[in-house]
Every structure is written in C-alpha cells, then in structure tokens.
Design a protein around this motif. Sequence first.
Motif, PDB file in Angstrom:
ATOM      1  N   ILE A 121       0.804  -1.238   0.000  1.00  0.00           N
ATOM      2  CA  ILE A 121       0.000   0.000   0.000  1.00  0.00           C
ATOM      3  C   ILE A 121       0.831   1.279   0.000  1.00  0.00           C
ATOM      4  O   ILE A 121       0.302   2.363  -0.139  1.00  0.00           O
ATOM      5  N   GLY A 122       2.153   1.161   0.163  1.00  0.00           N
ATOM      6  CA  GLY A 122       2.967   2.376   0.135  1.00  0.00           C
ATOM      7  C   GLY A 122       4.384   2.126   0.627  1.00  0.00           C
ATOM      8  O   GLY A 122       4.716   1.024   1.051  1.00  0.00           O
ATOM      9  N   ALA A 123       5.200   3.181   0.585  1.00  0.00           N
ATOM     10  CA  ALA A 123       6.616   3.038   0.975  1.00  0.00           C
ATOM     11  C   ALA A 123       6.759   2.852   2.483  1.00  0.00           C
ATOM     12  O   ALA A 123       7.569   2.073   2.957  1.00  0.00           O
ATOM     13  N   ARG A 124       5.958   3.545   3.232  1.00  0.00           N
ATOM     14  CA  ARG A 124       5.874   3.408   4.678  1.00  0.00           C
ATOM     15  C   ARG A 124       7.224   3.454   5.393  1.00  0.00           C
ATOM     16  O   ARG A 124       7.643   2.481   6.028  1.00  0.00           O
ATOM     17  N   PRO A 125       7.917   4.585   5.329  1.00  0.00           N
ATOM     18  CA  PRO A 125       9.196   4.689   6.039  1.00  0.00           C
ATOM     19  C   PRO A 125       8.981   4.727   7.558  1.00  0.00           C
ATOM     20  O   PRO A 125       7.848   4.881   8.028  1.00  0.00           O
ATOM     21  N   ILE A 126      10.071   4.591   8.330  1.00  0.00           N
ATOM     22  CA  ILE A 126       9.958   4.687   9.799  1.00  0.00           C
ATOM     23  C   ILE A 126      10.833   5.828  10.335  1.00  0.00           C
ATOM     24  O   ILE A 126      11.244   5.815  11.487  1.00  0.00           O
ATOM     25  N   ASP A 127      11.104   6.804   9.459  1.00  0.00           N
ATOM     26  CA  ASP A 127      11.972   7.912   9.878  1.00  0.00           C
ATOM     27  C   ASP A 127      11.455   8.640  11.117  1.00  0.00           C
ATOM     28  O   ASP A 127      12.247   9.090  11.958  1.00  0.00           O
ATOM     29  N   GLN A 128      10.145   8.740  11.274  1.00  0.00           N
ATOM     30  CA  GLN A 128       9.599   9.458  12.439  1.00  0.00           C
ATOM     31  C   GLN A 128       9.772   8.661  13.738  1.00  0.00           C
ATOM     32  O   GLN A 128       9.954   9.245  14.803  1.00  0.00           O
ATOM     33  N   HIS A 129       9.727   7.347  13.636  1.00  0.00           N
ATOM     34  CA  HIS A 129      10.006   6.505  14.825  1.00  0.00           C
ATOM     35  C   HIS A 129      11.438   6.806  15.287  1.00  0.00           C
ATOM     36  O   HIS A 129      11.710   6.991  16.473  1.00  0.00           O
ATOM     37  N   LEU A 130      12.340   6.850  14.290  1.00  0.00           N
ATOM     38  CA  LEU A 130      13.768   7.006  14.612  1.00  0.00           C
ATOM     39  C   LEU A 130      14.042   8.425  15.108  1.00  0.00           C
ATOM     40  O   LEU A 130      14.809   8.620  16.068  1.00  0.00           O
ATOM     41  N   LYS A 131      13.378   9.400  14.497  1.00  0.00           N
ATOM     42  CA  LYS A 131      13.536  10.787  14.947  1.00  0.00           C
ATOM     43  C   LYS A 131      13.140  10.906  16.430  1.00  0.00           C
ATOM     44  O   LYS A 131      13.828  11.550  17.230  1.00  0.00           O
ATOM     45  N   GLY A 145      20.752  -3.676   6.789  1.00  0.00           N
ATOM     46  CA  GLY A 145      19.289  -3.754   6.754  1.00  0.00           C
ATOM     47  C   GLY A 145      18.650  -3.724   8.135  1.00  0.00           C
ATOM     48  O   GLY A 145      17.433  -3.930   8.258  1.00  0.00           O
ATOM     49  N   TYR A 146      19.465  -3.471   9.153  1.00  0.00           N
ATOM     50  CA  TYR A 146      18.909  -3.442  10.519  1.00  0.00           C
ATOM     51  C   TYR A 146      19.048  -2.054  11.120  1.00  0.00           C
ATOM     52  O   TYR A 146      20.005  -1.334  10.848  1.00  0.00           O
ATOM     53  N   VAL A 147      18.071  -1.686  11.970  1.00  0.00           N
ATOM     54  CA  VAL A 147      18.190  -0.486  12.798  1.00  0.00           C
ATOM     55  C   VAL A 147      18.828  -0.943  14.104  1.00  0.00           C
ATOM     56  O   VAL A 147      18.306  -1.835  14.768  1.00  0.00           O
ATOM     57  N   GLU A 148      19.940  -0.316  14.442  1.00  0.00           N
ATOM     58  CA  GLU A 148      20.532  -0.610  15.750  1.00  0.00           C
ATOM     59  C   GLU A 148      20.397   0.617  16.610  1.00  0.00           C
ATOM     60  O   GLU A 148      20.886   1.700  16.255  1.00  0.00           O
ATOM     61  N   ALA A 149      19.704   0.471  17.714  1.00  0.00           N
ATOM     62  CA  ALA A 149      19.481   1.612  18.615  1.00  0.00           C
ATOM     63  C   ALA A 149      20.102   1.280  19.965  1.00  0.00           C
ATOM     64  O   ALA A 149      19.900   0.184  20.492  1.00  0.00           O
ATOM     65  N   THR A 150      20.847   2.225  20.489  1.00  0.00           N
ATOM     66  CA  THR A 150      21.439   2.008  21.822  1.00  0.00           C
ATOM     67  C   THR A 150      21.258   3.268  22.670  1.00  0.00           C
ATOM     68  O   THR A 150      21.233   4.387  22.142  1.00  0.00           O
ATOM     69  N   ALA A 151      21.163   3.057  23.957  1.00  0.00           N
ATOM     70  CA  ALA A 151      21.089   4.175  24.917  1.00  0.00           C
ATOM     71  C   ALA A 151      21.265   3.577  26.304  1.00  0.00           C
ATOM     72  O   ALA A 151      20.519   2.675  26.670  1.00  0.00           O
TER      73      ALA A 151
END
Length: 420
Positions: A121-131, A145-151
């Motif tokens: 149904i669309g490109a559906r990015p996740i930039d706002q999740h990451l922002k 191909g992976y998002v790695e998040a650390t904190a």
Amino acid sequence: MDKIVIKGGRALHGEVQASGAKNAALPILASALLADGTSTYRNVPDLADVATMLKVLRTMGCDAERDAETSDVCQVGVNGHITPEAPYELVKTMRASVLVLGPLVARFGRARVSMPGGCAIGARPIDQHLKGLKALGADIHLTEGYVEATAKQLKGGTVNFDVITVTGTENVMMAAVLAKGRTVMENCAREPEVEELAKVLNKMGARIEGAGTSIITIQGVDGLKPVEHAILPDRIEAGTLLVAAAISGGDVLVKRVVPEHMDAMVEKLREAGCTLTAEGGGLRCKAPQRLEAVNITTTEHPGFPTDMQAQLMALMSVSQGTSVINENIFENRFMHVPELHRLGADITIQGHTAVVKGVKGLSGAPVMATDLRASASLILAGLRAEGRTDVSRVYHLDRGYERLERKLSGLGADIRREKA
Ligand code: EPU
C-alpha cells in the motif's frame, strides 16, 4: 492456499460480535517487554498478525503464547534473558514488528530490529520513529538492513512529529515511559488504539497524559509492572460488518463496539442512506431501498480511516450516482480497483483520487486479494454480486480478520472457505 467462495445476492440479517482490535493488540503485546513478569491480555483476536507478534516475542526469549483453552487470552512472560533483536524473516512478514524497537531500547538499552521494507500500500518509512527515539537520546545506526538503537538511559525530550504516525507515536511513547524526566510529544496520532496503549502503560505504572489528543506528555518512571487487560473492540472489523449489512440490503447489529470510535464511518453510512442506531453496546445498520453515492476523504483519526476506504469503495460501486474517494494516507492503496473492475465496477483512478460511478449490479468472478483491507472489499462486493465470486490469496484476510467468513455465514451469507 485457501480461497473464499461466495454466492452473492443474500441480504444479511442478525447479530454478530466484533473481535478485539488488531491494531491495539499488536503494540500492547510489544509493551509487555517493558516489565519483568507475566502480562495477561484478554479479547486478543486470533489473527495471523497476532501470531507473528507472539513469535517475534518468543524469538527474543519471552514466553509468549495464546491460551489453548480460552482462545482469546494471550500471556507474555518476560523473565530472564532477552535477546533484543527482531529478525528480517519476521519483520518482512509484518511491519508492525517494528513496535518492539521502543520498548527494547528503553528497557534493555539496546535493540536490533530489521528495517521494514515498502509494502503493497505504500513506501511506509519509519523515519519518524527514529527521529523520536533520537530525541530521547538513543544512538541510531542502520547496518545490514537493521536499525541498531542504543542508549544507556533514555532521557525525556521534545518530539515534534513531521508526519502523523500511529505506530510511530506508539513506539516513541513506549520508549518515553522509562526515560529519565519528562517527554513532550507533539503532532501525535489520535487513534483510539494509541489511547488504549497509553491506558495499558498507565496500568503498568507509567505516567502518560493526553493520549487521544495531539500532544502527549510523559513523566518517565523507574520501572513498570506486568498487567492484565482486555483489548478494545476492532472498529475497522465492526465497520466492515456494517458495510456488509449495507451492501447486501440487510439489517445487522454489530455487538460490542465503541460507537464514538466510529463516528466518521457512521456519518458516511448515514449519508449513503443507511439507518444507523446505537443499541445495547452495539451498532445496527439497516440498508436503504437505494444506496446513494457519498464522497470520502481519508485522514487521520477522527477523520475517515484509510483502513475502511476499500470497503466503502465496494459499497459506492453499487450506489446511485458518482462518488469521489480521496486517499490521503497511503500512496498506493487502490490495488483493489482492478479487481473490483473484474466484478463489473466502474472506477477511474486519477492520482490519489478514485471516481466511482455506481452500477446497477455486479457479477461474480475470480478475483485476487492484494492486501488486508482489499480482501475485505472484494468479499463485500462478492456478497452483492450475482453468481459466484472466488477470492484468492486469503492469507491477506487472515492477517486482520478473525474468521470473517464464519461471521458472515452466521448472518446468512452463502460463503465458505475452500482449501486449494
Ligand atoms: N510515515 C512516514 N514516516 C514514518 C511513519 C509514517 O512518512 O516514520 C507515513 C506513512 O508512510 C503513511 C503515513 O505516514 O503515509 C501514516 O502512516 P502510519 O505510520 O500512521 O501507519 P502505521 O502506523 O504504519 C497504522 C496501522 C495501519 C493503518 C495506519 C493508518 C497498525 C499496526 N497499523 O500503520 O493499519 O492503515 O496506521 O491509520 O496500527 C491495517 O490494519 O490494514 C493497516 C494497514
């Protein structure tokens, strides 16, 4: 692969119950990661997408199962070692798997989640999740191909979403509940499912205010406890059943719904000539002698939901007059149109707009589902079409509707599932 076979022409009558909401169940199951111990959820719809989320959680080391005896109950136990990773093999089958990102980084300081690709149904990015996660102090890297998040410890901050996003709002909200200090989220999604998630998080001990409005404030807490919760009814499934009543010329009471979550759908069905009444915790839809064309523009809640656009288009295809349907949320959510053409509908697409000229009748044919709501729209059209309609690729339907064919046959439809 299963298919659904419908012989159209029967008016639906009777009562049917809405199941729990898919789009509330998915983030709520992910939120179990935020506390040690076992959370218990009731009214969890038995869907392929829910099974996928349980699998994602099991892959990480949670004890996540549907109760074999009471089939609407799921338990998620988080005890001991968790591997904070959601693999490509699962995320590619369901992009909502990305909802584990916020809870994982908040609770375990680290997450590795496959990037969801585009979808039908669309490109559906996740930039706002990451922002949002970055605004709370997470380091984000994209590798292989992976998002790695650390904190080490997320910190409260201000997040102003550039685009209103449902799962983005949910992901960042789940991260902020364990961040140190206060978070203010602006331009949030106002969907009832966001509000429901906040309700569950607050039951777990979080301090969230404003969910259901566009500004959500969260005071971070040190820890959360497991929860017991019954999931709210699925407004999109309920809406689909109301349209089934309307398109078949019937009269159906959909029980156990929250009518105020469905105002935009009710308004459009009334405009189309249907009689809608609230009755004993449910909504009844009685079809008119003649359906009228209505114009629809999909927008974020409380506007008309994109998840009902395909179903309303099926209805408009047999209404008197010309309807204009604008799809504002997803750029490619008209894949059902060529299949509706096969049943005799008269629809022209110009960019984000579909012009639907109502026809006197549809005629059954083999058609193919392309996504979840498209499959519902083809089944609805099949209920009205003369003769036999075979809807193949039913796995799309099973992702988000709990035994729809059984619910419809309980209302008098001639519909069955066939193993291919
Ligand atoms: N968007 C961005 N960047 C982001 C996130 C979203 O540009 O970081 C864009 C999307 O591409 C889209 C718009 O924002 O154009 C809205 O997308 P949103 O993020 O709100 O969609 P979602 O959270 O991925 C949820 C539902 C969908 C439903 C949409 C819109 C869940 C699990 N999924 O998706 O449900 O269509 O909100 O209401 O909650 C369905 O059930 O059939 C379904 C697709």
